[in-house]
Design a protein around this motif. Structure first.
Motif, PDB file in Angstrom:
ATOM      1  N   LEU A   1       0.238  -1.267   0.131  1.00  0.00           N
ATOM      2  CA  LEU A   1       0.148  -0.443   0.296  1.00  0.00           C
ATOM      3  C   LEU A   1       0.862   1.592  -0.147  1.00  0.00           C
ATOM      4  CD1 LEU A   1      -3.000   1.216   0.369  1.00  0.00           C
ATOM      5  CD2 LEU A   1      -2.306   1.167   2.593  1.00  0.00           C
ATOM      6  N   ALA A   2       1.729   1.120   0.724  1.00  0.00           N
ATOM      7  CA  ALA A   2       3.213   2.498   0.971  1.00  0.00           C
ATOM      8  C   ALA A   2       3.279   2.552  -0.525  1.00  0.00           C
ATOM      9  CB  ALA A   2       3.939   2.499   1.519  1.00  0.00           C
TER      10      ALA A   2
ATOM     11  N   GLN B   1       2.857   1.817  -3.560  1.00  0.00           N
ATOM     12  CA  GLN B   1       1.582   2.130  -4.494  1.00  0.00           C
ATOM     13  C   GLN B   1       1.137   3.295  -4.496  1.00  0.00           C
ATOM     14  OE1 GLN B   1       0.106   0.084  -6.444  1.00  0.00           O
ATOM     15  NE2 GLN B   1      -0.423   1.627  -7.508  1.00  0.00           N
ATOM     16  N   THR B   2       1.076   3.707  -2.971  1.00  0.00           N
ATOM     17  CA  THR B   2       0.835   5.184  -2.616  1.00  0.00           C
ATOM     18  C   THR B   2       1.615   6.346  -3.359  1.00  0.00           C
ATOM     19  OG1 THR B   2      -0.961   5.139  -0.816  1.00  0.00           O
ATOM     20  CG2 THR B   2      -0.116   7.049  -0.936  1.00  0.00           C
ATOM     21  N   ILE B   3       2.594   6.176  -3.062  1.00  0.00           N
ATOM     22  CA  ILE B   3       3.927   7.254  -3.276  1.00  0.00           C
ATOM     23  C   ILE B   3       4.447   7.137  -5.137  1.00  0.00           C
ATOM     24  CG2 ILE B   3       6.468   7.126  -3.518  1.00  0.00           C
ATOM     25  CD1 ILE B   3       6.984   5.622  -0.654  1.00  0.00           C
TER      26      ILE B   3
ATOM     27  N   ASP C   1       1.374   6.527  -6.859  1.00  0.00           N
ATOM     28  CA  ASP C   1       0.150   7.017  -7.533  1.00  0.00           C
ATOM     29  C   ASP C   1       0.188   8.453  -7.773  1.00  0.00           C
ATOM     30  OD1 ASP C   1      -0.607   4.831  -8.349  1.00  0.00           O
ATOM     31  OD2 ASP C   1      -2.034   4.507  -6.896  1.00  0.00           O
ATOM     32  N   THR C   2       0.772   8.630  -6.229  1.00  0.00           N
ATOM     33  CA  THR C   2       0.896   9.961  -5.638  1.00  0.00           C
ATOM     34  C   THR C   2       1.931  11.445  -6.987  1.00  0.00           C
ATOM     35  OG1 THR C   2       0.213  10.356  -3.930  1.00  0.00           O
ATOM     36  CG2 THR C   2       0.914  11.759  -4.445  1.00  0.00           C
TER      37      THR C   2
ATOM     38  N   VAL D   1       3.707  13.281  -0.665  1.00  0.00           N
ATOM     39  CA  VAL D   1       3.408  12.242  -0.761  1.00  0.00           C
ATOM     40  C   VAL D   1       3.229  11.793   1.133  1.00  0.00           C
ATOM     41  CG1 VAL D   1       5.580  10.338  -0.199  1.00  0.00           C
ATOM     42  CG2 VAL D   1       5.200  11.760  -2.678  1.00  0.00           C
TER      43      VAL D   1
ATOM     44  N   ALA E   1      -0.655  12.253   0.769  1.00  0.00           N
ATOM     45  CA  ALA E   1      -0.947  10.884   0.826  1.00  0.00           C
ATOM     46  C   ALA E   1      -0.587   9.912   1.489  1.00  0.00           C
ATOM     47  CB  ALA E   1      -0.730  10.633  -1.017  1.00  0.00           C
ATOM     48  N   LEU E   2       0.017   9.677   2.296  1.00  0.00           N
ATOM     49  CA  LEU E   2       0.699   8.150   2.892  1.00  0.00           C
ATOM     50  C   LEU E   2      -0.095   8.645   4.154  1.00  0.00           C
ATOM     51  CD1 LEU E   2       4.465   8.269   3.127  1.00  0.00           C
ATOM     52  CD2 LEU E   2       2.325   7.097   1.935  1.00  0.00           C
TER      53      LEU E   2
ATOM     54  N   ALA F   1      -3.902   7.541   3.554  1.00  0.00           N
ATOM     55  CA  ALA F   1      -3.880   5.872   3.032  1.00  0.00           C
ATOM     56  C   ALA F   1      -3.832   5.561   4.706  1.00  0.00           C
ATOM     57  CB  ALA F   1      -2.542   6.183   2.222  1.00  0.00           C
TER      58      ALA F   1
ATOM     59  N   VAL G   1      -0.828   5.341   6.456  1.00  0.00           N
ATOM     60  CA  VAL G   1      -0.021   4.782   6.904  1.00  0.00           C
ATOM     61  C   VAL G   1       1.584   5.332   7.601  1.00  0.00           C
ATOM     62  CG1 VAL G   1       2.688   4.118   5.208  1.00  0.00           C
ATOM     63  CG2 VAL G   1       0.335   3.661   4.306  1.00  0.00           C
TER      64      VAL G   1
END
Length: 277
Positions: free
Chosen positions: A197-198, A200-202, A204-205, A254, A257-258, A261, A263
């Motif tokens: 998840l971490a 993918q979040t980084i 995508d952002t 980022v 976003a984390l 999410a 994270v």
């Protein structure tokens, strides 16, 4: 002694008048030659600089240098013509200038080393006006390149003057030479975080930003296991002109976003254990 008279004037008076007329003529001719020399020298310089400005692939700095050299050469020839007008033997004069030049050269070794380095900079063109560089520990945008020094404007718009000998003899970091640069970040997440998840979040952002380039291929990988965090190393290419703002913006985006999410982003902590005596 008899004095010869012509039209009421003695021979000595006539010789004096002739001498004055000749002297005035020589002075006027010298002034005319100098004026023409400066005009022609300026015209030649403008023509050379204009030639460099008409073609984008030509370096305007080089043509500025060549224009100045051509102007001084024309003016130098004008001075030689002036000396000839007054009957000065230019061959001996050039010899005197050569001897004086040698003496001056020995006295001004430091200055001449800057001039020599300036010639190398102009002809080999490792840097150009308008580029963002780091030279001799100083960073800024190049505002001017002369035969003695270069002028930088720092990121705070402070003028920095660097002698050419310290430019040519040192490492030059040119941030504007290439159109693209690779931005790099390290993002740490907690050991209990979902790494998939971490990542993918980084990804995508950062890739959602229009400044991010897809080629060359971006790099997103776990790079290090620190004492309190799992570190992701991220490398993405962007335009050189966007680099600084892009790198700073992504750090904030980022992080936000984390957080969104869920994270965990660890930070150093200290546990104090008090032992009762």
């Amino acid at each position: 002694m008899n004095t010869v008279i012509w039209d009421g004037k003695s021979l000595s008076d006539l010789l004096t008048i002739e001498f004055l007329a000749s002297a005035v003529g020589n002075v006027l001719a010298a002034i005319a030659i100098l004026i023409v020399g400066f005009i022609v020298g300026g015209w030649v310089r403008r023509r050379l600089v204009g030639l460099g400005g008409k073609h984008a692939h030509l370096d305007i700095t080089l043509f500025n240098f060549l224009g100045n050299v051509a102007r001084y050469i024309v003016i130098g020839f004008a001075f030689l013509f002036v000396l000839n007008t007054f009957g000065v033997q230019t061959t001996s004069f050039v010899a005197v200038i050569g001897a004086a030049g040698l003496a001056i050269g020995l006295a001004l070794q430091g200055t001449l080393s800057n001039v020599a380095a300036g010639v190398m900079i102009v002809f080999f063109r490792p840097i150009k006006i308008g580029e963002f560089v780091e030279v001799n520990g100083q960073m800024g945008t190049i505002k001017d390149i002369t035969l003695n020094f270069i002028e930088l404007a720092s990121v705070n718009n402070v003028q920095i003057i660097i002698p050419n000998s310290q430019v040519w003899g040192n490492t030059i970091v040119n941030y504007s030479s290439y159109d693209t640069r690779r931005a790099e970040w390290t993002f740490g997440v907690g050991y209990g975080a979902n790494l998939q998840l971490a990542e993918q979040t980084i990804r995508d952002t950062i890739m959602a930003d229009e400044r991010s380039m897809t080629a060359p291929e971006p790099f997103f990988q776990v790079n290090n296991l620190n004492a309190s965090s799992v570190d992701f190393l991220v490398r993405v290419w962007c335009k050189s002109s966007d680099y600084f703002a892009y790198q700073a913006d992504m750090k904030r985006k980022v992080k936000e976003a984390l957080d969104a999410a869920g994270v965990d982003i660890p930070f150093p902590t200290r546990t104090i254990v008090q032992v009762e005596g």
